[in-house]
Design a protein around this motif. Structure first.
Motif, short mmCIF file in Angstrom:
data_model
loop_
_atom_site.label_atom_id
_atom_site.label_comp_id
_atom_site.label_asym_id
_atom_site.label_seq_id
_atom_site.Cartn_x
_atom_site.Cartn_y
_atom_site.Cartn_z
N THR A 25 0.76 -1.27 0.10
CA THR A 25 -0.13 0.20 -0.16
C THR A 25 0.81 1.04 -0.11
OG1 THR A 25 0.03 0.26 2.39
CG2 THR A 25 -1.82 -1.12 1.47
N GLY A 26 2.25 1.25 0.15
CA GLY A 26 3.04 2.39 0.19
C GLY A 26 3.20 2.20 1.63
N ASN A 27 4.45 2.51 2.15
CA ASN A 27 4.72 2.50 3.53
C ASN A 27 3.86 3.60 4.28
OD1 ASN A 27 6.48 0.44 3.58
ND2 ASN A 27 8.10 1.86 2.90
N ALA A 169 0.41 13.51 -5.54
CA ALA A 169 1.48 13.70 -4.59
C ALA A 169 2.41 12.23 -4.99
CB ALA A 169 1.32 13.58 -3.12
N ALA A 170 1.69 11.13 -5.48
CA ALA A 170 2.37 9.97 -5.67
C ALA A 170 3.09 10.17 -7.01
CB ALA A 170 1.55 8.76 -5.71
N LEU A 171 2.21 10.82 -8.05
CA LEU A 171 2.79 11.12 -9.40
C LEU A 171 4.06 12.00 -9.41
CD1 LEU A 171 -0.49 11.59 -11.28
CD2 LEU A 171 1.26 9.86 -11.47
N ALA A 172 4.12 12.87 -8.16
CA ALA A 172 4.99 13.99 -8.16
C ALA A 172 6.08 13.57 -7.23
CB ALA A 172 4.55 15.10 -7.66
N GLY A 173 6.19 12.30 -6.59
CA GLY A 173 6.97 11.96 -5.76
C GLY A 173 7.08 12.33 -4.54
N LYS A 174 6.03 12.86 -4.00
CA LYS A 174 5.83 13.64 -2.76
C LYS A 174 5.37 12.70 -1.82
CE LYS A 174 6.96 17.59 -4.89
NZ LYS A 174 8.45 18.07 -4.87
N ARG A 175 5.76 13.04 -0.59
CA ARG A 175 5.23 12.27 0.63
C ARG A 175 4.05 12.98 0.98
NH1 ARG A 175 7.15 13.60 6.05
NH2 ARG A 175 6.66 12.14 7.60
N PHE A 176 2.93 12.13 1.70
CA PHE A 176 1.74 12.85 1.89
C PHE A 176 1.25 12.44 3.54
CE2 PHE A 176 -3.11 13.68 1.73
CZ PHE A 176 -2.87 14.28 0.66
N LEU A 222 -7.83 3.79 3.35
CA LEU A 222 -8.87 2.95 2.21
C LEU A 222 -8.59 3.59 0.58
CD1 LEU A 222 -12.59 2.15 2.55
CD2 LEU A 222 -11.63 3.19 0.48
N PHE A 223 -8.31 4.81 0.75
CA PHE A 223 -8.13 5.26 -0.73
C PHE A 223 -6.69 4.53 -1.09
CE2 PHE A 223 -10.48 9.49 -0.26
CZ PHE A 223 -11.47 8.93 -0.30
N ASN A 224 -5.57 4.50 -0.59
CA ASN A 224 -4.21 4.20 -0.55
C ASN A 224 -4.34 2.67 -0.96
OD1 ASN A 224 -1.85 5.70 -1.41
ND2 ASN A 224 -1.11 4.63 0.69
N ALA A 225 -5.04 1.86 -0.28
CA ALA A 225 -4.76 0.54 -0.52
C ALA A 225 -5.89 0.14 -1.55
CB ALA A 225 -5.33 -0.19 0.67
N GLU A 226 -7.14 0.46 -1.75
CA GLU A 226 -8.06 0.07 -2.49
C GLU A 226 -8.09 0.53 -3.78
OE1 GLU A 226 -9.67 -2.43 -1.52
OE2 GLU A 226 -9.07 -2.58 0.40
N PHE A 227 -8.05 1.70 -3.87
CA PHE A 227 -8.05 2.76 -5.23
C PHE A 227 -6.78 3.20 -5.80
CE2 PHE A 227 -12.22 4.05 -2.92
CZ PHE A 227 -13.01 2.69 -3.44
N ALA A 229 -3.66 1.34 -5.31
CA ALA A 229 -2.91 0.46 -5.01
C ALA A 229 -1.74 0.32 -6.06
CB ALA A 229 -3.58 -0.98 -4.76
N GLU A 230 -2.05 0.40 -7.40
CA GLU A 230 -1.12 0.49 -8.24
C GLU A 230 0.15 1.43 -8.45
OE1 GLU A 230 -2.92 0.50 -12.22
OE2 GLU A 230 -3.89 -1.33 -12.00
N ARG A 231 -0.17 2.85 -7.65
CA ARG A 231 0.53 3.82 -7.73
C ARG A 231 0.26 4.41 -6.12
NH1 ARG A 231 3.38 7.34 -12.25
NH2 ARG A 231 5.15 8.17 -10.74
N PRO A 232 0.66 3.68 -4.98
CA PRO A 232 0.38 4.39 -3.89
C PRO A 232 1.02 5.54 -3.56
CG PRO A 232 1.39 2.24 -3.29
CD PRO A 232 1.19 2.32 -5.07
N VAL A 233 0.66 6.31 -2.55
CA VAL A 233 1.64 7.36 -2.08
C VAL A 233 2.19 6.86 -0.93
CG1 VAL A 233 -0.14 8.53 -0.83
CG2 VAL A 233 1.58 10.17 -1.79
N GLU A 234 3.46 7.68 -0.51
CA GLU A 234 3.97 7.43 0.88
C GLU A 234 3.20 8.15 1.87
OE1 GLU A 234 8.16 8.49 3.29
OE2 GLU A 234 8.19 8.72 1.00
#
Length: 421
Positions: A25-27, A169-176, A222-227, A229-234
């Motif tokens: 899910t991304g750490n 943020a995931a696309l930009a390589g930013k932590r959230f 939920l968003f990060n894991a379910e929706f 998941a292919e490119r989760p944010v940190e």
């Protein structure tokens, strides 16, 4: 949706336990804490600040927020963070209505420098994907922080600002980092229809229930894991302490700031996930009055609607025959008839069922009833079934029963991400 449970690993922390969510899910780290009762809720921001902003140490931080991002002594968190040398706040991102809240529904404040702090304010409203990622990149921040009070309904747009910002943020390589605040109408249950993907808009991006019964940190997980998941944010979350799932907002001890111009009180939020459906009709939903979403009506409606609604004997609510003249929006300056929704026992009140019952009885008791020509009701409910079933003469029980199977599936998914008892 992926139904697999994500593991939680706990380690000690200065303020509370540090829980790490992994398994693809991304750490996701969570600064968590347990509270002891009503009236002593500490928000995610309160706990982050009390911990010396350690989660943001060494980071250039940008904050997605609006007027609801306040401390218990009603100072805005941007004004608190900006002069504090323990944190490096370098940008602010404003959602619908704007960072300082100067815009009405469907508006924002644009790009400007905040007069109070000098910080650059970027406009996120109606921006998503790579366009929003480019804004995060241009801002120069390392970490995007989210701190906004939600209202508990799928069509309240701030949770989709959260979703869009996480994706960008995931696309930009930013932590959230998500800072939690209470669901003002409790987190006891999810209610109402689950959005069908074909009806995705900014009032409902993904497949969650109309009244989701979650906080923003729970939704982020939920968003990060379910929706995503292919490119989760940190993802890091900072939960509240002192909040229980059964707590309404007035039991938290926190000050209420209207999260948008037509959400003036916690009582508005209590009915909103049901009565906002009237945005999809030719009736006024009470915008332009002091009781938006509690007052509903139109020209030509009389006492028969209130009588029909009361005859439904819905739990925890009664309806008063009401007349009002909206100062803006539908029927501006005209006197209309309708009902005022009076919640008498909020513990048993079901806002979504009540909203459906009011639609059914409005259509039955007023010959002028009509849906908005663009079928906006389908975007709000996330399907065509509610509209077509009511048009076909279905009653409240039949309409509500049509979404129960989908809702049961969502409740099972939701349960995996709940952080409070």
């Amino acid at each position: 949706m992926n139904l697999s449970r994500r593991g939680l690993l706990a380690a000690g922390g200065a303020v509370g336990a540090l829980a790490v969510t992994a398994a693809g899910t991304g750490n996701a780290a969570a600064l968590t804490g347990q509270g002891s009762g009503r009236g002593g809720v500490r928000t995610g921001f309160d706990r982050l600040a009390a911990d010396g902003y350690r989660l943001l140490k060494g980071q250039k931080a940008g904050l997605v927020t609006n007027p609801t991002g306040i401390t218990s002594d009603v100072r805005h968190v941007v004004d608190v963070m900006h002069p504090d040398d323990r944190v490096n706040l370098t940008a602010v991102f404003g959602p619908e209505h704007g960072f300082r809240g100067t815009a009405q529904a469907g508006g924002s404040e644009g790009r400007y420098d905040d007069p109070a702090t000098g910080l650059p304010v970027y406009d996120t409203y109606l921006k998503s994907g790579q366009a929003l990622a480019d804004i995060f990149t241009a801002s120069g921040v390392d970490t995007v922080v989210f701190d906004i009070q939600d209202a508990g309904a799928r069509f309240y747009t701030y949770i989709w600002t959260l979703y869009d910002c996480m994706q960008a943020a995931a696309l930009a390589g930013k932590r959230f980092v998500v800072l939690d605040r209470p669901n003002p109408v409790t987190g006891r249950a999810a209610l109402g229809p689950v959005l069908e993907p074909a009806f995705a808009t900014f009032v409902g991006r993904r497949e969650i229930a109309q009244a989701h019964g979650m906080t923003v940190t729970e939704l982020a997980l939920l968003f990060n894991a379910e929706f995503l998941a292919e490119r989760p944010v940190e993802l890091d979350i900072v939960t509240m302490s002192g909040w229980r799932r059964s707590d309404f907002f007035d039991e938290t001890g926190l000050p209420w700031v209207p999260p948008s111009p037509n959400m003036p009180t916690p009582e508005t939020a209590l009915v909103y996930s049901g009565t906002c459906l009237f945005e999809g009709t030719n009736l006024s939903e009470g915008r332009g009055t002091t009781r938006p979403f509690e007052l509903l009506g139109a020209e030509g409606i009389d006492r028969r609607w209130a009588a029909a609604a009361n005859a439904m004997d819905l739990p925890g609510v009664a309806f008063r025959e009401a007349y009002f003249a909206p100062t803006f929006s539908k029927f501006q300056g005209k006197t209309v008839g309708g009902v005022q929704v009076h919640v008498q026992d909020r513990a048993v009140f079901d806002p979504v069922r009540t909203g459906i019952a009011l639609l059914v009885t409005a259509k039955q008791s007023w010959s002028g009833f009509a849906w908005r020509a663009d079928n906006w009701i389908d975007k709000l409910t996330g399907n065509t079934r509610v509209r077509t079933m009511i048009d076909a003469g279905a009653g409240t029980d039949e309409v509500v029963g049509a979404w129960e199977a989908d809702l049961a599936k969502f409740r099972a998914i939701r349960k995996q991400y709940l952080q409070y008892r």
